[in-house]
Scaffold this motif. Structure first.
Motif, PDB file in Angstrom:
ATOM      1  N   UNK A  93      64.414 -16.586  11.601  1.00 32.94           N
ATOM      2  CA  UNK A  93      65.370 -16.058  10.644  1.00 32.94           C
ATOM      3  C   UNK A  93      66.461 -15.478  10.848  1.00 32.94           C
ATOM      4  N   UNK A  94      67.447 -15.561  10.325  1.00 33.95           N
ATOM      5  CA  UNK A  94      68.807 -15.364  10.978  1.00 33.95           C
ATOM      6  C   UNK A  94      68.546 -12.994  10.117  1.00 33.95           C
ATOM      7  N   UNK A  95      69.894 -12.626  10.517  1.00 37.69           N
ATOM      8  CA  UNK A  95      69.852 -10.965  10.449  1.00 37.69           C
ATOM      9  C   UNK A  95      69.926 -10.268   8.951  1.00 37.69           C
ATOM     10  N   UNK A 127      63.022  -4.768  13.665  1.00 39.76           N
ATOM     11  CA  UNK A 127      62.108  -6.919  14.003  1.00 39.76           C
ATOM     12  C   UNK A 127      63.199  -7.274  14.965  1.00 39.76           C
ATOM     13  N   UNK A 128      63.287  -8.049  15.468  1.00 38.88           N
ATOM     14  CA  UNK A 128      63.953  -9.074  16.581  1.00 38.88           C
ATOM     15  C   UNK A 128      64.025 -10.101  16.445  1.00 38.88           C
ATOM     16  N   UNK A 129      64.330 -10.968  17.241  1.00 41.57           N
ATOM     17  CA  UNK A 129      64.972 -11.990  17.310  1.00 41.57           C
ATOM     18  C   UNK A 129      63.238 -13.398  17.382  1.00 41.57           C
ATOM     19  N   UNK A 130      62.842 -12.110  18.356  1.00 42.67           N
ATOM     20  CA  UNK A 130      61.372 -13.746  19.379  1.00 42.67           C
ATOM     21  C   UNK A 130      59.907 -12.593  18.521  1.00 42.67           C
ATOM     22  N   UNK A 131      60.430 -11.511  17.914  1.00 43.45           N
ATOM     23  CA  UNK A 131      59.377 -11.244  17.204  1.00 43.45           C
ATOM     24  C   UNK A 131      58.376 -10.107  18.881  1.00 43.45           C
ATOM     25  N   UNK A 132      59.291  -9.639  19.117  1.00 42.41           N
ATOM     26  CA  UNK A 132      58.272  -8.882  20.211  1.00 42.41           C
ATOM     27  C   UNK A 132      58.159  -7.446  19.538  1.00 42.41           C
ATOM     28  N   UNK A 133      56.239  -6.973  19.951  1.00 44.70           N
ATOM     29  CA  UNK A 133      56.411  -5.394  19.494  1.00 44.70           C
ATOM     30  C   UNK A 133      55.019  -4.627  20.763  1.00 44.70           C
ATOM     31  N   UNK A 134      54.758  -3.768  20.873  1.00 48.50           N
ATOM     32  CA  UNK A 134      54.081  -3.313  21.913  1.00 48.50           C
ATOM     33  C   UNK A 134      52.958  -4.049  21.558  1.00 48.50           C
ATOM     34  N   UNK A 135      51.822  -4.239  22.655  1.00 51.34           N
ATOM     35  CA  UNK A 135      50.490  -4.368  22.542  1.00 51.34           C
ATOM     36  C   UNK A 135      49.703  -3.887  22.986  1.00 51.34           C
ATOM     37  N   UNK A 149      53.505  -8.427  22.642  1.00 49.69           N
ATOM     38  CA  UNK A 149      53.704  -9.387  21.695  1.00 49.69           C
ATOM     39  C   UNK A 149      54.271  -9.769  21.892  1.00 49.69           C
ATOM     40  N   UNK A 150      54.353 -10.983  20.821  1.00 43.38           N
ATOM     41  CA  UNK A 150      55.204 -12.275  20.566  1.00 43.38           C
ATOM     42  C   UNK A 150      54.707 -12.025  18.955  1.00 43.38           C
ATOM     43  N   UNK A 151      53.910 -11.242  17.926  1.00 44.97           N
ATOM     44  CA  UNK A 151      53.721 -11.635  17.011  1.00 44.97           C
ATOM     45  C   UNK A 151      54.216 -10.787  16.218  1.00 44.97           C
ATOM     46  N   UNK A 152      54.950 -10.111  16.637  1.00 49.00           N
ATOM     47  CA  UNK A 152      55.470  -8.762  15.563  1.00 49.00           C
ATOM     48  C   UNK A 152      56.885  -9.764  14.165  1.00 49.00           C
ATOM     49  N   UNK A 153      56.748  -8.495  13.590  1.00 44.71           N
ATOM     50  CA  UNK A 153      58.336  -9.072  12.743  1.00 44.71           C
ATOM     51  C   UNK A 153      59.230  -9.957  12.946  1.00 44.71           C
ATOM     52  N   UNK A 154      60.010 -10.531  13.037  1.00 49.16           N
ATOM     53  CA  UNK A 154      61.481 -11.685  13.181  1.00 49.16           C
ATOM     54  C   UNK A 154      62.594 -11.415  12.355  1.00 49.16           C
ATOM     55  N   UNK A 155      63.928 -10.747  13.163  1.00 48.97           N
ATOM     56  CA  UNK A 155      64.774 -10.960  12.425  1.00 48.97           C
ATOM     57  C   UNK A 155      65.762 -11.578  13.265  1.00 48.97           C
ATOM     58  N   UNK A 156      66.348 -12.169  12.940  1.00 45.92           N
ATOM     59  CA  UNK A 156      67.900 -12.724  14.279  1.00 45.92           C
ATOM     60  C   UNK A 156      68.512 -11.779  13.939  1.00 45.92           C
ATOM     61  N   UNK A 157      68.678 -11.634  15.705  1.00 44.36           N
ATOM     62  CA  UNK A 157      69.898 -10.374  16.412  1.00 44.36           C
ATOM     63  C   UNK A 157      71.149 -10.951  16.182  1.00 44.36           C
ATOM     64  N   UNK A 176      71.006 -12.412  20.127  1.00 45.37           N
ATOM     65  CA  UNK A 176      69.893 -13.197  20.258  1.00 45.37           C
ATOM     66  C   UNK A 176      68.637 -12.528  21.020  1.00 45.37           C
ATOM     67  N   UNK A 177      69.322 -11.529  22.197  1.00 47.36           N
ATOM     68  CA  UNK A 177      68.392 -10.688  23.086  1.00 47.36           C
ATOM     69  C   UNK A 177      68.074  -9.682  23.099  1.00 47.36           C
ATOM     70  N   UNK A 178      68.756  -8.915  21.934  1.00 43.52           N
ATOM     71  CA  UNK A 178      69.345  -7.288  21.738  1.00 43.52           C
ATOM     72  C   UNK A 178      67.310  -6.640  20.952  1.00 43.52           C
ATOM     73  N   UNK A 179      67.114  -5.833  22.095  1.00 33.15           N
ATOM     74  CA  UNK A 179      65.778  -5.275  21.411  1.00 33.15           C
ATOM     75  C   UNK A 179      66.041  -3.869  20.780  1.00 33.15           C
ATOM     76  N   UNK A 180      65.452  -3.182  19.613  1.00 32.75           N
ATOM     77  CA  UNK A 180      65.913  -1.689  19.311  1.00 32.75           C
ATOM     78  C   UNK A 180      64.917  -1.087  19.421  1.00 32.75           C
ATOM     79  N   UNK A 181      65.201  -0.283  20.060  1.00 31.42           N
ATOM     80  CA  UNK A 181      63.404   0.950  20.233  1.00 31.42           C
ATOM     81  C   UNK A 181      63.381   2.443  19.648  1.00 31.42           C
ATOM     82  N   UNK A 182      62.844   2.613  19.495  1.00 30.84           N
ATOM     83  CA  UNK A 182      63.216   3.976  19.672  1.00 30.84           C
ATOM     84  C   UNK A 182      61.573   4.433  20.184  1.00 30.84           C
TER      85      UNK A 182
END
Length: 956
Positions: A625-627, A778-786, A808-816, A819-825
């Motif tokens: 889905x789009x940002x 949230x990111x384009x492909x649902x990347x999240x720590x497994x 894993x790739x089952x996290x929440x999805x949002x178009x960034x 596209x390959x941007x990952x925001x981390x805390x």
């Protein structure tokens, strides 16, 4: 004397004087000075240099002075953030003032100061105000939460303000409830998937109770919130409708429209045979009629909404035709809208009344309105068959007036009446022909030419009439030229002996002397038809025409349902869904009406929605889905390739094309027996003929394919075992100076089918760091720590620890973006640190990305050629076998390899974790360091990132 005196001064050195007055010991003097400052600020003078002096005046019991100081603060806090911190203590103090007005004023101003530095200081006072004993303070604090969320959403969530807001929905004071609903709705709008307003029968009951005692704006917030609820059954739906109905008699038109929206939505769930359904229809008419007695602007908004309601449920207003009759002093925009609704409501019962009214309008002075009225008479004839005769005679009366624009509109609509009722009213043609010379508008001229051509056999001098148009052929508009060409060809087919010269003249004008491609093409088609097969030409040109439909301008049903859910908003005035005119970061949720009782659709409720993780394997691939708009994204076009071995769904045989989309002769991969493979494509054996060779596909993709194709695809000799996938070198993601001494660097890799984030933590501070944790946005492909982030030991000063975190790739999805941007805390015992990194797309290439050969062929052809992207990869000194080896170890699988004119061609496929396939053709010229890469994918925006991965893998 009024306060206007403060705006009349233009003295020099004013700032210096004001500074002195602001520090005066007398309260009255200070108040006067602050008023002067506000006046100067209002007219655009820069008085920001007085910030500290004005802030000093905050320490006062005088409510008027306090308001003025707060007004100044709101205006200048953004440009003077460091100074604004000076006011924080006063806010905190005012939030505990015994006077609730001052407490509310403080919390309102806090919400309006949009300065990041200050927000965290305001959390404590806000928390107290949310639980204040005075409802006025609580309702103000509720709105402040929404404002704070807009500035810093994470802070609001961390502080638990959202839960407090949810609790306020159960508040005893209706205004607090309304403001809590408004705040939650506002926040939910910017986070469509958050399900903040968790509506259930209990909370709906509380909202309906508060509805009766709120102010009008509070009622609107609550009604809009109710409209987003889907009742469980028709009984609950009826009970809500019964409690909302009294709002229809409210004096505020916005409340009425919001109530209408709720009732229109919930009526969908009521059985039509229910007595209450009929009662509700009757109750909806009077409030809508009352809206039409307001001022013109409100009338227009009401009419645009009524237009939608009449299309959905005409029975509501079927007896109210008279209120839509036009008044002499209505503005043109109201007149045109009323006219539209009159036609929608026209029926056999009221048609006499409507026609008498329309005939009257046709003699008005307003040209636009007269035109629309004449057109409306034609639409009535088409809609109500019994009235057609009366309509035609009315139109003939109007033609006799000889008013130019009336005659022209009448001719345009009579053409449609002829189409609707063939062989019925042709007797009027003679009257129409009399007015031929007065026609000067393209649409009217085209309509008249159509009539002459269509009924040429009934008009003795048809050839002369058409010839008169032909004299100025090149000066006519395209619409008239096309119509004239067709009419003369019709005339020729009906009277061939008399009109041979005329048809040759028009064909030569259309084909040889015209620059318009549409006209030329039509001319050539007629020419070839007439010269090769006059019988076929007759069948084509004089074919029986389908009857025209009654209502051609109805809104498409799914769009209408969505617009009904937006009654009372701009969408209902524009007649467009919100996402067509709302831009920006906020997603616009698509709404739709609930399914009818007894329908087999399931209501769209969060409880019934299937979790993303539990999708069955054979579903289409998930999409990004789009940002901003989590529903409207190009990637949701990816329907995935056909499953292995199955026949691909070819929607149109033409899509397969006869052209070679690969440019390198993909069709010839099928060997030399292509002609022998059945041409049964999309049920049309003729497809491909005349387009430069047959578009051939095997009738079954599992059929054995001859001509050495097996050998071509047998890459056993050329492809070795995987040699380990490519990993991008580590880069610094978070420098120590930005993270209080913590430096984070890292990279991403794919190992044994798992995505790994390899992170290096270095402590460059003087204290030990512990309690590490990590979270992704949230990111384009649902990347999240497994798994949780675990450092084996505390991180001592100058120590470095390396960690490999599975993802894993089952996290929440949002178009960034990109596209390959990952925001981390990352959090530790010192603070929370934020950074973003770009991951290579190849970590998402899965191990089962090798496509079947025939499926590859079919999928390549099925993806539109617009989605193909071509790139150059320069300075790569590898042969095709080495390239194939290298890419296969990174899950880019070579399906076929062949040599065309000395070039090595590799056909490759890869599949992303979300099921999207990417197909590639790599051309390698032996001895040349430059490769050509063609990529095809249903989500073309991915191609750029796939290219980056290709370049990185092949050059390292």
């Amino acid at each position: 004397m009024t306060d206007s005196k403060y705006f009349t001064t233009n003295k020099k050195g004013e700032i210096f004087e004001l500074k002195a007055e602001l520090n005066n010991e007398k309260k009255e003097k200070r108040k006067e000075a602050v008023k002067k400052v506000i006046a100067a600020m209002t007219v655009g003078k820069d008085v920001s240099s007085l910030f500290p002096d004005v802030v000093n005046c905050m320490q006062t019991d005088n409510l008027e002075l306090k308001k003025l100081v707060y007004l100044y603060l709101m205006n200048y806090a953004k440009s003077q953030p460091d100074m604004a911190i000076m006011a924080v203590n006063s806010f905190v103090k005012d939030c505990e003032d015994p006077n609730p007005l001052i407490r509310a004023l403080a919390v309102r101003t806090m919400g309006c100061i949009r300065v990041d530095k200050i927000t965290e200081y305001l959390c404590e006072p806000l928390r107290k105000c949310l639980k204040d004993e005075d409802p006025y303070v609580r309702k103000t604090a509720a709105v402040c939460v929404a404002k704070l969320h807009d500035i810093n959403a994470q802070l609001v969530e961390d502080q638990g303000f959202l839960d407090t807001l949810k609790d306020l929905i159960s508040d005893s004071n209706p205004m607090v409830v309304a403001n809590a609903v408004a705040a939650l709705s506002e926040i939910a709008e910017s986070h469509p998937n958050s399900n903040l307003l968790d509506l259930n029968p209990q909370s709906i009951n509380k909202l309906l109770t508060a509805l009766n005692e709120c102010t009008e704006w509070g009622q609107i917030f609550i009604l809009d919130c109710l409209a987003n609820y889907t009742p469980r059954d028709d009984r609950e739906s009826q009970s809500i409708c019964e409690r909302v109905t009294p709002r229809l008699s409210h004096a505020n038109s916005a409340v009425v429209l919001s109530a209408v929206k709720v009732l229109m939505k919930f009526m969908e769930m009521l059985p039509k045979d229910l007595d209450y359904y009929g009662t509700l229809l009757k109750k909806l008419a009077p409030p809508l009629v009352t809206l039409l007695s307001a001022e013109p602007e409100l009338q227009y908004v009401a009419l645009r909404n009524i237009n939608l309601i009449v299309q959905k449920r005409p029975e509501i207003l079927k007896h109210e035709m008279k209120v839509f009759f036009v008044k002499y002093n209505d503005p043109i925009y109201v007149k045109l809208e009323k006219l539209d609704i009159m036609i929608r409501l026209a029926s056999q019962a009221n048609i006499a009344q409507v026609l008498a009214e329309l005939k009257e309008y046709a003699t008005e002075v307003d040209v636009d309105f007269v035109r629309k009225a004449v057109r409306a008479i034609g639409r009535c004839a088409i809609k109500v068959e019994q009235s057609a005769e009366r309509c035609v005679s009315t139109l003939l009366d109007l033609i006799q007036t000889k008013v130019n624009y009336v005659v022209q509109e009448a001719i345009v609509v009579i053409k449609d009446i002829f189409r609707k009722y063939p062989n019925k009213y042709e007797s009027v043609i003679a009257t129409l022909c009399e007015n031929l010379d007065s026609l000067d508008e393209p649409e009217a001229r085209a309509a008249m030419i159509w009539i002459v051509g269509e009924y040429a056999e009934r008009i003795d001098n048809a050839d002369e009439l058409l010839e008169s148009f032909l004299e100025g052929f090149h000066d006519e508009s395209t619409q008239v030229q096309l119509q004239l060409l067709t009419a003369i060809v019709k005339l020729f087919l009906k009277k061939p002996t008399e009109t041979q010269e005329l048809v040759q003249q028009v064909l030569s004008l259309a084909t040889q002397d015209s620059d318009n491609p549409d006209l030329r093409d039509r001319g050539y088609i007629y020419w070839r038809l007439l010269s090769t097969d006059p019988v076929a030409a007759k069948e084509v040109v004089l074919a029986e025409k389908p009857l025209i439909s009654e209502e051609t301008d109805l809104i498409e049903p799914t769009l209408l349902d969505e617009l009904i859910c937006h009654i009372g908003t701009l969408a209902s005035v524009y007649h467009k869904p919100p996402n067509a005119f709302v831009e920006g970061s906020r997603g616009v949720q698509h709404k739709r009406l609930p399914p009818r009782t007894g329908s087999n659709e399931s209501p769209e409720s969060p409880e019934l929605a299937q979790p993303a993780a539990a999708q069955p394997v054979d579903q289409p691939p998930s999409v990004i889905p789009s940002q901003g708009d989590l529903l409207g994204d190009l990637l949701n076009l990816d329907l995935g390739p056909p499953t292995s071995g199955g026949t691909p769904a070819i929607t149109s045989a033409m899509q397969m094309g006869a052209m070679d989309l690969l440019g390198g002769g993909l069709d010839s991969l099928m060997g030399d027996d292509t002609e022998a493979l059945g041409g049964d494509l999309g049920g049309s054996p003729a497809i491909g003929a005349g387009f430069g060779g047959p578009a051939v596909m095997p009738s079954s993709l599992n059929a054995p394919v001859g001509g050495g194709l097996g050998d071509l695809f047998d890459l056993g000799s050329g492809v070795g075992m995987p040699t380990g996938s490519y990993v991008v070198p580590k880069t610094v993601w978070l420098p120590a100076m930005k993270a209080k001494g913590l430096e984070i660097s890292g990279t991403f890799a794919r190992r044994m089918g798992t995505i790994q984030m390899d992170v290096t933590f270095t402590n460059k501070a003087m204290q030990i760091m512990t309690d590490f944790a990590i979270q992704f946005n949230r990111n384009s492909f649902g990347l999240s720590p497994a798994a949780p982030l675990q450092l084996a030991t505390p991180l001592s000063p100058n120590q470095t620890i390396e960690v490999s975190l599975p993802l894993s790739t089952v996290g929440p999805v949002m178009k960034m973006d990109p596209l390959n941007n990952l925001q981390v805390a990352v959090k530790n015992n010192i603070d929370v640190f934020y950074f973003s990194s770009l991951y290579p797309i190849n970590i998402l290439f899965v191990e089962d990305g090798k496509m079947e050969r025939q499926v590859f062929l079919a999928t390549w052809k099925d993806i539109p050629s617009d989605n193909e992207a071509q790139f150059q990869i320069k300075d790569c000194h590898l042969n095709s076998d080495a390239v194939s080896n290298k890419l296969q170890s990174n899950n880019i699988f070579t399906i076929a390899k062949r040599n065309v004119e000395g070039q090595d061609m590799l056909y490759q496929s890869m599949k992303l974790t979300n099921g999207i396939w990417i197909l590639a053709e790599l051309r390698i010229q032996p001895g040349s360091p430059n490769f050509t890469l063609s990529l095809k994918c249903r989500a073309p925006e991915i191609s750029q990132f796939v290219l980056q991965s290709y370049e990185a893998m092949l050059k390292n």
